[in-house]
Design a protein around this motif. Structure first.
Motif, PDB file in Angstrom:
ATOM      1  N   GLN A   1       0.828  -1.198   0.000  1.00  0.00           N
ATOM      2  CA  GLN A   1       0.000   0.000   0.000  1.00  0.00           C
ATOM      3  C   GLN A   1       0.861   1.245   0.000  1.00  0.00           C
ATOM      4  O   GLN A   1       2.031   1.209   0.383  1.00  0.00           O
ATOM      5  N   VAL A   2       0.279   2.353  -0.449  1.00  0.00           N
ATOM      6  CA  VAL A   2       0.939   3.645  -0.393  1.00  0.00           C
ATOM      7  C   VAL A   2      -0.104   4.690   0.001  1.00  0.00           C
ATOM      8  O   VAL A   2      -1.259   4.622  -0.423  1.00  0.00           O
ATOM      9  N   THR A   3       0.308   5.632   0.857  1.00  0.00           N
ATOM     10  CA  THR A   3      -0.566   6.723   1.269  1.00  0.00           C
ATOM     11  C   THR A   3       0.007   8.028   0.734  1.00  0.00           C
ATOM     12  O   THR A   3       1.217   8.255   0.839  1.00  0.00           O
ATOM     13  N   CYS A   4      -0.850   8.846   0.157  1.00  0.00           N
ATOM     14  CA  CYS A   4      -0.402  10.077  -0.501  1.00  0.00           C
ATOM     15  C   CYS A   4      -1.221  11.270  -0.026  1.00  0.00           C
ATOM     16  O   CYS A   4      -2.407  11.139   0.289  1.00  0.00           O
ATOM     17  N   GLU A   5      -0.564  12.424  -0.015  1.00  0.00           N
ATOM     18  CA  GLU A   5      -1.234  13.693   0.253  1.00  0.00           C
ATOM     19  C   GLU A   5      -0.929  14.634  -0.899  1.00  0.00           C
ATOM     20  O   GLU A   5       0.221  14.742  -1.330  1.00  0.00           O
ATOM     21  N   GLY A   6      -1.952  15.294  -1.430  1.00  0.00           N
ATOM     22  CA  GLY A   6      -1.724  16.185  -2.557  1.00  0.00           C
ATOM     23  C   GLY A   6      -2.967  16.951  -2.936  1.00  0.00           C
ATOM     24  O   GLY A   6      -3.932  17.017  -2.173  1.00  0.00           O
ATOM     25  N   ILE A   7      -2.942  17.518  -4.141  1.00  0.00           N
ATOM     26  CA  ILE A   7      -4.062  18.320  -4.627  1.00  0.00           C
ATOM     27  C   ILE A   7      -4.487  17.808  -5.993  1.00  0.00           C
ATOM     28  O   ILE A   7      -3.649  17.467  -6.829  1.00  0.00           O
TER      29      ILE A   7
ATOM     30  N   GLU B   1     -16.002   9.775  -1.087  1.00  0.00           N
ATOM     31  CA  GLU B   1     -15.885   8.826  -2.188  1.00  0.00           C
ATOM     32  C   GLU B   1     -15.248   9.449  -3.425  1.00  0.00           C
ATOM     33  O   GLU B   1     -14.775   8.737  -4.306  1.00  0.00           O
ATOM     34  N   SER B   2     -15.252  10.789  -3.509  1.00  0.00           N
ATOM     35  CA  SER B   2     -14.668  11.467  -4.669  1.00  0.00           C
ATOM     36  C   SER B   2     -14.196  12.861  -4.270  1.00  0.00           C
ATOM     37  O   SER B   2     -14.652  13.422  -3.272  1.00  0.00           O
ATOM     38  N   ALA B   3     -13.274  13.401  -5.054  1.00  0.00           N
ATOM     39  CA  ALA B   3     -12.759  14.760  -4.830  1.00  0.00           C
ATOM     40  C   ALA B   3     -12.614  15.442  -6.179  1.00  0.00           C
ATOM     41  O   ALA B   3     -12.171  14.831  -7.155  1.00  0.00           O
ATOM     42  N   ASP B   4     -12.994  16.713  -6.252  1.00  0.00           N
ATOM     43  CA  ASP B   4     -12.962  17.466  -7.502  1.00  0.00           C
ATOM     44  C   ASP B   4     -11.642  18.209  -7.664  1.00  0.00           C
ATOM     45  O   ASP B   4     -10.859  18.350  -6.720  1.00  0.00           O
ATOM     46  N   ALA B   5     -11.422  18.715  -8.864  1.00  0.00           N
ATOM     47  CA  ALA B   5     -10.226  19.504  -9.159  1.00  0.00           C
ATOM     48  C   ALA B   5     -10.152  20.703  -8.233  1.00  0.00           C
ATOM     49  O   ALA B   5     -11.154  21.395  -8.009  1.00  0.00           O
ATOM     50  N   GLY B   6      -8.970  20.936  -7.673  1.00  0.00           N
ATOM     51  CA  GLY B   6      -8.775  22.043  -6.754  1.00  0.00           C
ATOM     52  C   GLY B   6      -8.812  21.646  -5.299  1.00  0.00           C
ATOM     53  O   GLY B   6      -8.419  22.423  -4.439  1.00  0.00           O
ATOM     54  N   GLU B   7      -9.260  20.425  -4.990  1.00  0.00           N
ATOM     55  CA  GLU B   7      -9.366  20.002  -3.596  1.00  0.00           C
ATOM     56  C   GLU B   7      -8.115  19.259  -3.146  1.00  0.00           C
ATOM     57  O   GLU B   7      -7.524  18.485  -3.901  1.00  0.00           O
ATOM     58  N   ARG B   8      -7.716  19.495  -1.899  1.00  0.00           N
ATOM     59  CA  ARG B   8      -6.580  18.792  -1.312  1.00  0.00           C
ATOM     60  C   ARG B   8      -7.083  17.490  -0.688  1.00  0.00           C
ATOM     61  O   ARG B   8      -8.103  17.488   0.012  1.00  0.00           O
ATOM     62  N   VAL B   9      -6.370  16.404  -0.941  1.00  0.00           N
ATOM     63  CA  VAL B   9      -6.828  15.081  -0.500  1.00  0.00           C
ATOM     64  C   VAL B   9      -5.687  14.300   0.146  1.00  0.00           C
ATOM     65  O   VAL B   9      -4.508  14.558  -0.093  1.00  0.00           O
ATOM     66  N   ILE B  10      -6.080  13.332   0.982  1.00  0.00           N
ATOM     67  CA  ILE B  10      -5.184  12.287   1.467  1.00  0.00           C
ATOM     68  C   ILE B  10      -5.839  10.966   1.096  1.00  0.00           C
ATOM     69  O   ILE B  10      -7.011  10.750   1.417  1.00  0.00           O
ATOM     70  N   PHE B  11      -5.124  10.116   0.363  1.00  0.00           N
ATOM     71  CA  PHE B  11      -5.731   8.855  -0.042  1.00  0.00           C
ATOM     72  C   PHE B  11      -4.759   7.694   0.152  1.00  0.00           C
ATOM     73  O   PHE B  11      -3.536   7.867   0.111  1.00  0.00           O
ATOM     74  N   THR B  12      -5.344   6.522   0.381  1.00  0.00           N
ATOM     75  CA  THR B  12      -4.584   5.284   0.499  1.00  0.00           C
ATOM     76  C   THR B  12      -4.911   4.409  -0.698  1.00  0.00           C
ATOM     77  O   THR B  12      -6.076   4.287  -1.082  1.00  0.00           O
TER      78      THR B  12
END
Length: 341
Positions: free
Chosen positions: A175-181, A218-229
């Motif tokens: 697994q990998v966990t990422c933080e970004g936009i 369940e989803s994130a739009d363009a411009g939003e900051r997210v953390i996902f696994t």
């Protein structure tokens, strides 16, 4: 000074504010990375009415202009400023706006802004100057933020998904966990992406869960900051943990390269010659680059030339992308003209 980068979101979504750190060297690094990778809609630059415009402030204004971001000046410390100092600072700003930017300066009253004025600010045809109240109340600033229109180029939900990763780490064996936009498209759970360059290659991952400022989504739009696994497809393990990588639904114009050509223009009197190393900012890339060859040494402000550059490792770049060469300050700005594979 603190420099705020504003990304307008379509209502009723949020309006994130990004600011640089206070440390001098760190501030410049974070400013360049934030404004170049996040690509905000507007750049808010506070200026002390008492002290006027500092040389570093002019440098940052130049970076914002080179990326074609609309600028909003905010005058602070007006309660401590004599009228003569206040007028002198306004005159300096107006000269810079008219002679350097070749635009019109407008003193903005946030209590009585019109739709026409907001549209002109969004298009970048005028440069507004707003005054921050002595009390520090940002109610008027909030009204201005809410009145401005989105101008972000990448808010396109129909585009292939692209996430610019600011930090990634391995949470488990596969697994990998990422933080970004999310730069464009729509990031969704169970979506397959290609992430890299890590270990000098790209890995296929599938998003399993993610969260935003709203919590688990369940989803994130363009411009939003997210953390996902995400799970690694085929069970491969990522050995390298690094910052500033990219995750894309499909690889298109960008190329995974170590050497490239760039046409650069000098912003300072500091010389650029073969063998020198600089910190480079280009899109989501923030790393070290060495000048391999240059058609002629660049010595003076405004000098231009083609330089062959080499990354310390493989990077994912796009021909036509702007870049900044930094050595304590911004030495040159340029554009990538050729990528060697």
């Amino acid at each position: 000074f603190f420099f705020f980068f504003l990304m307008i979101r379509r209502p009723p979504r949020s309006t994130p504010l990004y600011s640089s750190a206070a440390s001098d060297v760190y501030k410049r690094q974070e400013y360049l990375y934030n404004i170049n990778s996040i690509v905000p809609d507007y750049v808010f630059i506070p200026i002390s009415a008492e002290a006027g415009i500092a040389s570093k402030t002019k440098e940052y204004i130049g970076v914002a202009l080179s990326l074609r971001r609309p600028i909003v000046f905010m005058l602070t410390r007006t309660e401590l400023t004599r009228e003569s100092e206040y007028k002198a600072t306004l005159n300096t700003i107006e000269k810079m706006v008219v002679k350097w930017m070749r635009k019109e300066m407008v003193l903005l009253n946030t209590e009585s802004t019109t739709d026409g004025t907001m549209k002109r600010i969004s298009k970048g045809t005028i440069v507004p100057v707003a005054t921050v109240p002595p009390s520090g109340d940002i109610t008027s600033l909030r009204k201005l933020v809410n009145a401005l229109e989105p101008s972000h180029r990448d808010l396109n939900e129909k585009s292939p998904c692209e996430v610019w990763i600011t930090r990634q780490w391995s949470a488990a064996e596969e697994q990998v966990t990422c933080e970004g936009i999310v730069k464009m498209g729509k990031l969704q759970v169970n979506k397959y992406l290609r992430i890299g360059p890590l270990d000098s290659q790209f890995y296929t991952i599938v998003v399993r869960k993610m969260s935003t400022y709203k919590g688990s989504v369940e989803s994130a739009d363009a411009g939003e900051r997210v953390i996902f696994t995400a799970d690694l497809v085929k069970g491969k393990r990522i050995r390298e943990e690094r910052q500033k990588v990219i995750a894309m639904e499909k690889l298109n114009k960008q190329k995974l390269v170590q050497e490239f050509d760039a046409e650069v223009a000098m912003l300072t009197q500091e010389a650029i010659k073969a063998g020198q190393s600089f910190t480079v900012f280009s899109g989501n890339v923030h790393t070290t680059v060495t000048i391999q060859e240059i058609e002629c040494e660049l010595h003076s402000q405004g000098d231009r030339g083609i330089a062959k550059c080499k990354f310390s490792g493989l990077e994912y770049i796009e021909v036509g992308e702007k870049l900044f060469l930094v050595n304590d300050r911004v030495v040159a700005i340029g554009v990538i003209t050729k990528a060697y594979q």
